[in-house]
Design a protein around this motif. Structure first.
Motif: not given
Lengths: 210, 210
Positions: A158, A181, B21, B24-30
């Motif tokens: 971050q 990242s 990647h 992180s998309l899955k975490e964002l609900g994509v």
């Protein structure tokens, strides 16, 4: 030197390996070496070695091999190893301090001359006489004062983009980058990623699929 | 899974990137993503993404994109990330201990469960409750007892071959290797080199030739 041809990263990496092999041969007193002999050490085709060297003009003569000392000097100049580089470290955590303490780099002309950390508890600590950990807002001034050309970034993901941007704004042109990242690389910056997690995942792939 | 085709290392490395990647998309609900969207993140051609995935069979449907969760699970299985791995560290110096302390690996299922060092002053020291640094002659027994599959070697160059041979003899099949020395890799061992010196030299090349 031909500077319009795009030279593959893999070729640059091999030139580094050749350079170090030549250095050890020179120490042993070896005077000439063939592309075949270099190739054998690294499990490559002799053609590959000749091709890698050919990007930078003609070295040696067919059938006579290369002069070890001369080829080493030329590769050193191509790779920028005939001089020393001033480096700053951003992030004084485990990986960062491991890089700081690794003596091999110094022997190769890579000198870490400044260390920065955003943690106020770390900033002010002294790593050795004359080497205090500085706060992040001292980056610009120190980079200019100490003529730092390369930055090593070993901060949490971050904090990575801010570190890249600060180094770029201070005039650093090359960055060795440890966080995993995704980042936007400012124009004109050479950035090399080290991703130890991906290296472990490569092994896990190999174990799963062999 | 097609197991007769030789898949390039670079493709495996990209699959790891895609996997992270997707996570992180899955975490964002994509829920769905196209090869074009994955490609954009990494500056690749969409064709490259489709080709990398095609090594392991057909995923998704043309024009509909991929289901994020399903593709992530499949990539995880391919890469062996749907399980955990027991790792031993050989060499408790700066780089070794940085690897030991790096928490990211544990979160990804890579657990360092044993640490060895040839220095009798280090062997016997305790890194945390239950994790003592062991001497090198305990490698075989500990690797078997703790079912260790991966070894990280972070010893000086002159000790590197002996460390590789000891791990191989103990049954370790995959090695992450930090020393810069040339070594003979025993048959059946997957070995991945990390050479931070070469990474710095790549930057020195970039600075010299831009």
């Amino acid at each position: 030197m031909k500077d319009k041809i795009k030279i593959p990263e893999s070729a640059i990496r091999r030139l580094s390996l050749y350079f170090h092999h030549l250095a050890s041969l020179k120490e042993l007193g070896v005077e000439t070496i063939s592309s075949r002999e270099i190739a054998t050490v690294y499990g490559l085709a002799p053609f590959q070695v000749r091709k890698d060297l050919s990007y930078f003009g003609a070295f040696g003569r067919r059938g006579r091999g290369y002069n070890v000392a001369k080829l080493m000097d030329k590769l050193g100049a191509i790779l920028g190893l005939d001089r020393s580089w001033n480096i700053c470290l951003v992030g004084a955590g485990n990986i960062g301090l491991a890089m700081y303490r690794y003596q091999d780099f110094k022997q190769r002309g890579f000198n870490i001359v400044a260390v920065f950390d955003s943690d106020p508890k770390k900033a002010g600590q002294t790593l050795k006489p004359g080497m205090a950990i500085q706060s992040m807002d001292q980056i610009e001034q120190t980079v200019n004062q100490k003529m730092i050309q390369i930055g090593i970034i070993a901060v949490p993901p971050q904090a990575a983009q801010a570190a890249v941007d600060k180094l770029a704004a201070a005039g650093v042109k090359a960055i060795l980058f440890f966080p995993s990242s995704q980042i936007l690389i400012p124009k004109g910056i050479a950035l090399r990623r080290v991703n130890l997690g991906l290296d472990l995942e490569f092994l896990s792939y190999a174990l799963t699929n062999n």
